[in-house]
Design an enzyme around this catalytic site. Structure first.
Site, PDB file in Angstrom:
ATOM      1  N   HIS A 286       0.784  -1.228   0.000  1.00 27.07           N
ATOM      2  CA  HIS A 286       0.000   0.000   0.000  1.00 27.07           C
ATOM      3  C   HIS A 286       0.823   1.289   0.000  1.00 27.07           C
ATOM      4  O   HIS A 286       0.321   2.348  -0.394  1.00 27.07           O
ATOM      5  CB  HIS A 286      -0.925   0.017   1.229  1.00 27.07           C
TER       6      HIS A 286
ATOM      7  N   TYR B  97     -15.161   5.441   8.218  1.00 28.88           N
ATOM      8  CA  TYR B  97     -14.128   5.893   7.284  1.00 28.88           C
ATOM      9  C   TYR B  97     -14.528   5.469   5.875  1.00 28.88           C
ATOM     10  O   TYR B  97     -14.739   4.291   5.618  1.00 28.88           O
ATOM     11  CB  TYR B  97     -12.795   5.256   7.672  1.00 28.88           C
TER      12      TYR B  97
ATOM     13  N   THR C 100      -5.262  10.336  -0.752  1.00 34.24           N
ATOM     14  CA  THR C 100      -6.619  10.072  -0.263  1.00 34.24           C
ATOM     15  C   THR C 100      -7.022  11.064   0.826  1.00 34.24           C
ATOM     16  O   THR C 100      -6.187  11.755   1.404  1.00 34.24           O
ATOM     17  CB  THR C 100      -6.741   8.649   0.310  1.00 34.24           C
TER      18      THR C 100
END
Length: 782
Positions: A471, A587, A600
């Site tokens: 990630h 979230y 993001t």
């Protein structure tokens, strides 16, 4: 030592007659072709740099400006208002240069400076135009005159046929929100989660922070925003991803699935042949910047910088923090099968191997009878366990000799491939098959993936495949673009023959894949076992439920005149409340790629409006009241999503304020409490690039999307996707160790909530049109 001899370009022996030198023609040919390929790539990169550097103009526009200036001078006019004469006066005059030649050179210099000035002006104008975001807040289908003019200007200043990175110099920087706005929105987001006493205490903390420490921290952030390209991204990558010392498997890495109903071929090596060839075809387009930049509303570009580190990238462990290492080029992949590691070159004589040739090479690995060396079989567990032991083991056991060479081979590979000996995928009459498939992609056996690589492609024994992504280097939409392009290329461009093998011919002179060698001491084996134990405990605790909902999809939701994403978020709020009998901080991931180097932002989907709607529905309020509250909640959610995308989100701002406070050595009770709030419901919409698939003519070629592990120990992770107009995919994860969560139970709540909300909003039933109608016919679930 056979592997070592294969890498030697020449051999020599000392005899009585002198040195016997035997050159390897094939080795030198490969070196030459590799150099040619490298220089071609450099030339293409240089060309693209020039094209991107002058965008939104084109290199040919320079000639147009020069001709225009010379033509004007020919008419005895001076378009430079004396500047050409000034340039001519300061030229280093050569005796061989005539006056006419000096004038021509001066005109060329002036034309070039004018051209560069025009480029700079156009780029600044485009940057200012792209800073306009009011279009996003207008109702769908109703575009204001201002926005129409803005769209026209953007298209005028955008030029033609942009490359992947053409817009990078014209994207605006991420703005720093005002402290008062962030504090206000945070208080609004936590109000439904607190009683009056708790909210009053939080309000006091927020007020004290805003009036005292907040302004000081804000000043540092504004200074960083002026100096840095993006005031969030580098800190987010460093502190959220790279400084985490817990395992990245499950906690950070995510996965993507194959087609749900179709397996193009049951032959493992053949599926790998087409897919791996498609990956390198994609990389070729990426290197040439032939991929189109992502555009919103077909006019607004998104940042593409995350694509730069897609291939030949690896996360390197460290004691305090990891680092992301990227290499410019790599012509091979690292392959794992049955406890052994192989190096597979993807080019022969300067050309990319055909799918059939790759299939042959993969089959050679599958048929290789050699046993793993001592400690090799479960070596990958080091990347699945805690980061500090892996960093220490890497320094101690892999910093020299054969272990370093083999580890370098894995880390510098284009990407990692795992040939799994299991069968996965959808099995008829077995709902749990998708769950097992997802768990395998997320963590596998905890040692048969290299979790540090930018991504690992997994090929199963029955021809199914999937991907596991790291990630830190990029977010899921970037890897999703590669993955869905690969699926499309595999089936609709490359294809298979009647026997299920790849098409094409095989060069019989292909050298076999090179098996990597290791010398693992007993101390390192002990560390591998410890890391495996940590990873296995984490993997065993993960509960995953995946299902495709086919009762209705995005098309039916749109007929209710509501945003599909807002609809699903309200479904999740309703399902969670029924599951837990409470609300929680939610979230939802949103992108900020409208700004340079944006990644993001968080949309806090649980709001006062959404909680009011859920309570009204559960308390049996009349249908028209519930619909009105739903509409308010949906509009609130859409507004929060737009604010997040346009740089006015709150969570990245609060995170950066907290980082500054730590640098300054000051404590903030407000920020400390904000950053410690658990995200018990973490959600994300998986992007589906449906233009890559012909869903109308081939509806069976649909992917089930992808998912991720739970963020909180007592919470859920939910990934969802819209595949066409009729299918909704859900991936739900939680932990077995928490008695309050159950992925399958939550999945049932989502299914029921989907039906209840559609029934509430559907215009079919007559009672839905009554102004004072009765309560909706929905089932209550406690």
């Amino acid at each position: 030592m056979a592997e070592a001899h294969q890498a030697v370009a020449f051999q020599f022996t000392v005899t009585r007659e002198g040195i016997d030198l035997r050159l390897s023609h094939q080795a030198f040919t490969e070196i030459y072709l590799s150099g040619v390929r490298s220089w071609k790539k450099r030339i293409i990169g240089l060309k693209n740099s020039v094209v991107t550097g002058v965008y939104p103009a084109s290199p040919s526009s320079w000639l147009f400006v020069v001709i225009a200036i010379l033509a004007t001078m020919y008419t005895r006019s001076d378009p430079s208002m004396g500047l050409i004469a000034k340039i001519q006066e300061n030229l280093p005059v050569s005796q061989s240069m005539s006056n006419q030649c000096q004038t021509l050179v001066s005109a060329l210099l002036f034309s070039t400076m004018l051209w560069l000035l025009l480029i700079f002006t156009m780029r600044m104008c485009l940057k200012q135009l792209l800073s306009y975001h009011r279009w996003m807040f207008e109702k769908h289908g109703k575009m204001s005159t201002t926005t129409k003019v803005w769209v026209a200007l953007v298209r005028i200043f955008s030029g033609r046929k942009p490359l992947l990175y053409s817009y990078q110099g014209s994207l605006p920087n991420l703005p720093v929100p005002a402290i008062k706005d962030t504090v206000k929105r945070h208080l609004e987001s936590v109000r439904p989660l607190m009683d009056d006493t708790e909210f009053e205490r939080m309000t006091q903390l927020a007020s004290e922070f805003e009036s005292r420490l907040g302004n000081r921290l804000q000043w540092y952030l504004k200074l960083k925003a002026l100096w840095a390209t993006n005031y969030v991204s580098d800190w987010w990558e460093e502190y959220v991803y790279l400084r985490g010392r817990s395992p990245i498997m499950v906690n950070s890495n995510y996965y993507g699935m194959d087609f749900m109903y179709v397996t193009p071929t049951p032959i493992q090596a053949a599926r790998a042949g087409n897919s791996l060839n498609a990956h390198f075809l994609y990389r070729r387009k990426l290197n040439k910047e032939e991929l189109r930049p992502l555009m919103m509303r077909s006019a607004v570009p998104c940042c593409s910088y995350q694509f730069e580190q897609m291939f030949a990238t690896c996360r390197i462990p460290g004691r305090l923090t990891d680092t992301v290492q990227h290499w410019q080029d790599s012509d091979y992949i690292a392959v794992y099968h049955s406890g052994r590691y192989f190096r597979l070159r993807m080019y022969q004589a300067g050309r990319l191997l055909s799918p059939r040739e790759i299939e042959t090479q993969i089959q050679r690995i599958l048929d290789d009878p050699s046993a793993p060396s001592t400690g090799e079989a479960k070596l990958g567990a080091l990347t699945a366990g805690d980061r500090i032991p892996w960093a220490e083991a890497r320094t101690k056991y892999f910093s020299s000799g054969v272990n370093k060479r083999s580890l370098d081979c894995i880390e510098k590979a284009a990407f990692f491939v795992s040939l799994d000996d299991e069968e996965q995928g959808v099995v008829a009459d077995d709902p749990a098959s998708l769950d097992a498939y997802a768990k395998s992609l997320l963590h596998g056996k905890c040692y048969d993936r290299w979790f540090d690589k930018s991504f690992t492609v997994i090929f199963y024994k029955n021809g199914k495949m999937g991907v596991n992504g790291e990630h830190s280097w990029a977010d899921a939409p970037v890897l999703s673009h590669l993955w869905q392009q690969t699926l499309s290329t595999d089936c609709f461009q490359l294809g298979y023959n009647a026997e299920g093998h790849c098409k094409g011919e095989v060069d019989s002179s292909l050298p076999p894949p090179q098996k990597l060698s290791w010398e693992i001491p007993p101390e390192c084996e002990e560390q591998i076992s410890q890391s495996l134990a940590v990873a296995q405990a984490l993997a065993d605790d993960v509960d995953i439920h995946v299902f495709a909902y086919q009762e209705f999809g995005k098309g039916r939701i749109k007929k209710c005149r509501v945003s599909p994403d807002a609809f699903i978020q309200m479904v999740l709020q309703l399902a969670y409340y029924r599951d837990q009998r409470r609300f929680c901080l939610t979230y939802e991931a949103s992108m900020t790629r409208l700004f340079k180097e944006g990644r993001t932002e968080t949309v806090r989907s649980c709001s006062n409006e959404s909680s009011a709607f859920v309570r009204a529905l559960e308390n049996g309020e009349p249908a028209h009241v519930c619909r009105r509250l739903f509409q308010e909640a949906s509009e609130k959610h859409q507004n929060l999503y737009r604010l997040a995308m346009t740089g006015s989100g709150i969570d990245r701002h609060l995170f950066c304020l907290y980082v500054v406070s730590k640098y300054l050595g000051v404590e903030s009770p407000f920020l400390k409490e904000v950053l410690s709030e658990p995200w018990r419901l973490s959600t994300s919409q998986s992007p589906m690039h449906v233009e890559m698939f012909d869903i109308v003519n081939h509806p069976e070629y649909v992917s089930c999307g992808g998912g991720f592990g739970p963020v909180a120990d007592d919470g859920y992770g939910v990934s969802y996707s819209f595949m066409g107009d009729n299918i909704l995919n859900f991936h739900i994860s939680c932990k077995h160790s928490c008695p309050e969560t159950d992925a399958h139970k939550f999945g049932d709540q989502i299914r029921t909530a989907l039906q209840d909300l559609l029934q509430l909003l559907s215009p079919i039933r007559t009672e839905c049109h009554r102004a004072e109608g009765g309560r909706p016919d929905v089932k209550k679930h406690l």
